[in-house]
Design an enzyme around this catalytic site. Structure first.
Site, PDB file in Angstrom:
ATOM      1  CB  THR A   1     -33.438  47.577 -32.841  1.00  0.00           C
ATOM      2  OG1 THR A   1     -33.170  47.333 -34.207  1.00  0.00           O
ATOM      3  CG2 THR A   1     -32.141  47.872 -32.138  1.00  0.00           C
TER       4      THR A   1
ATOM      5  CB  SER B   1     -39.652  45.882 -38.451  1.00  0.00           C
ATOM      6  OG  SER B   1     -38.717  46.738 -39.052  1.00  0.00           O
TER       7      SER B   1
ATOM      8  CB  THR C   1     -36.533  51.845 -36.688  1.00  0.00           C
ATOM      9  OG1 THR C   1     -35.318  51.207 -37.105  1.00  0.00           O
ATOM     10  CG2 THR C   1     -36.499  52.071 -35.187  1.00  0.00           C
ATOM     11  CG  ASP C   2     -34.897  48.709 -40.860  1.00  0.00           C
ATOM     12  OD1 ASP C   2     -34.379  49.816 -41.086  1.00  0.00           O
ATOM     13  OD2 ASP C   2     -34.260  47.733 -40.434  1.00  0.00           O
TER      14      ASP C   2
END
Lengths: 160, 160, 160, 160
Positions: B10, B52, B81-82
């Site tokens: 992101t 990700s 972040t995932d």
């Protein structure tokens, strides 16, 4: 838990659109912590709202006293850059056994192009992991209070 | 000297105004470091530009290899972040003796309200002072790779 | 008094940080008018929140009906750019004696680099002075509804 | 084709991070037109870079002369808000047969929260459609030069 002491500085300068000058209103710190999605537990207090060129010995003594009295042993102080190093020196003389990190900004946070959010993320992080001592956190770096100066020509903090 | 490895996420998503979708172009890292007036010496490389969720085992192996081969012993990785925690786990299995800090953003840097600049300041700072190990730096905090998860409902990284 | 009808479009797209996608929440129009220190008297209504590629004939009929019923004779409609010209054509067929100005944005307002505020200032101004008719206001220009198309390759509205 | 004459004002104030004060550097107009994806054909000139409180009679005569000599009959002037109305009066006395629109900003464009982009979109639009005359375009509205004043207490331009 980190104590944040707000003293003003460029960090918190805002544009007074009626008078057309830079001035201080409330601190932007809460908004900045929200923007950074910070989950660091903090206790925040606005001690003064000063351009650091106007900070007096009495103001610095007040900062020292609040550092000493703070139950939190990790402290971040937002401060104008011009006399940040001088305040760091006074704190180092008066505060023992605590990690105190001073930070500030070259550009007001309210400006779109501020370094403030970067510096706040940096200072909060250093404050969590550095051993007791007094530090300046600027430009992504940290310096012990007696090993740093602000280069007035470039606006950059550099080691000495 | 810190190595920065860009993998996308992101952090670096941008708005493609012709197609009306989020996409990747060049990384915003150099601009962000300039905005933060960072004086940290860094060597930066863009290894991939991925959401990700689309990162494969082969991609993660590539990241590990670059960590191992990096002459710098302090490394910051920008990452979606995932699956950040999963990548941290793979790195921890393959990299020894280095301080590796993964960070990212919940909101693209190109959005005015991004947490990216805060996180970058935080990650660069943690990377300079933490001992060897693999860490996630998000929300102003740092976590060892095996003591953190992303709470999908709140978007916040929390200790386990 | 100007009626503002909000229909969605890139203008109002926002970034859903939990799901990592662009989506719609509330319109940004009130915030934008506040930022522009607008003193134009407006009556605002959010009729729908749609990507204009998903707008149906029924949606367009609803827009027409609200233009017809509006007691204000000067109307600004925020709209996705992809089918803005098509909606303008339907309005021109159904609305007489009113000045209707459609506008939108190539970049979401929530992005720091949006054209939205510029376009809103432009559309509100054209709506105050143009004679009755249906217009598209984009790129600082205005076009009668039947003399404009969006160039999909450049993202620019151009006269035909 | 529209002539844009830049004279300074809050519009173009920038923050001098070395000296910690507001100052003028280059105009932000080209960047603003790019951000607005403006396709209006313009010819731009920076005539002066002044806080309008410091503008002299000689400065105003220079502005008048450039309006008179301009081959373009539609002119936008960016100007500080404090004496915008006074300059408009001088222009009205010296320039005939042209549409001259003065605009400015309450907050510097370089601040994230500026009204500048909104005002620029508004002024450019009014300049394209208003008949010959001298106008002030602020707060989304336009006023003939002799029917407007700046309310110093609220910062808003209002009809008289």
């Amino acid at each position: 838990m980190i104590r944040i002491i707000v003293t003003g500085g460029t960090f918190d300068k805002t544009y007074d659109e009626i008078r057309g000058v830079l001035s201080f209103e409330d601190t932007h710190l809460p908004e900045m912590l929200r923007l950074g999605r910070s989950c660091v537990e903090v206790r925040m207090q606005t001690l003064m709202m000063l351009d650091s060129l106007e900070m007096t010995d009495a103001d610095r003594e007040l900062i020292v006293r609040h550092c000493v009295l703070s139950p939190e042993t990790r402290i971040v102080i937002t401060h104008g850059t011009d006399t940040m190093v001088e305040t760091a020196r006074i704190i180092a003389a008066g505060v023992q056994g605590k990690t105190v990190v001073l930070t500030g900004a070259m550009i007001p946070y309210a400006f779109g192009s501020s370094d403030g959010l970067f510096n706040l993320g940096s200072a909060l992080s250093f404050a969590q992991v550095l051993p007791a001592g007094v530090y300046v956190a600027m430009n992504g770096q940290h310096f012990e209070w007696n090993r740093v100066r602000k280069n007035r020509a470039t606006g950059v903090f550099e080691g000495i």
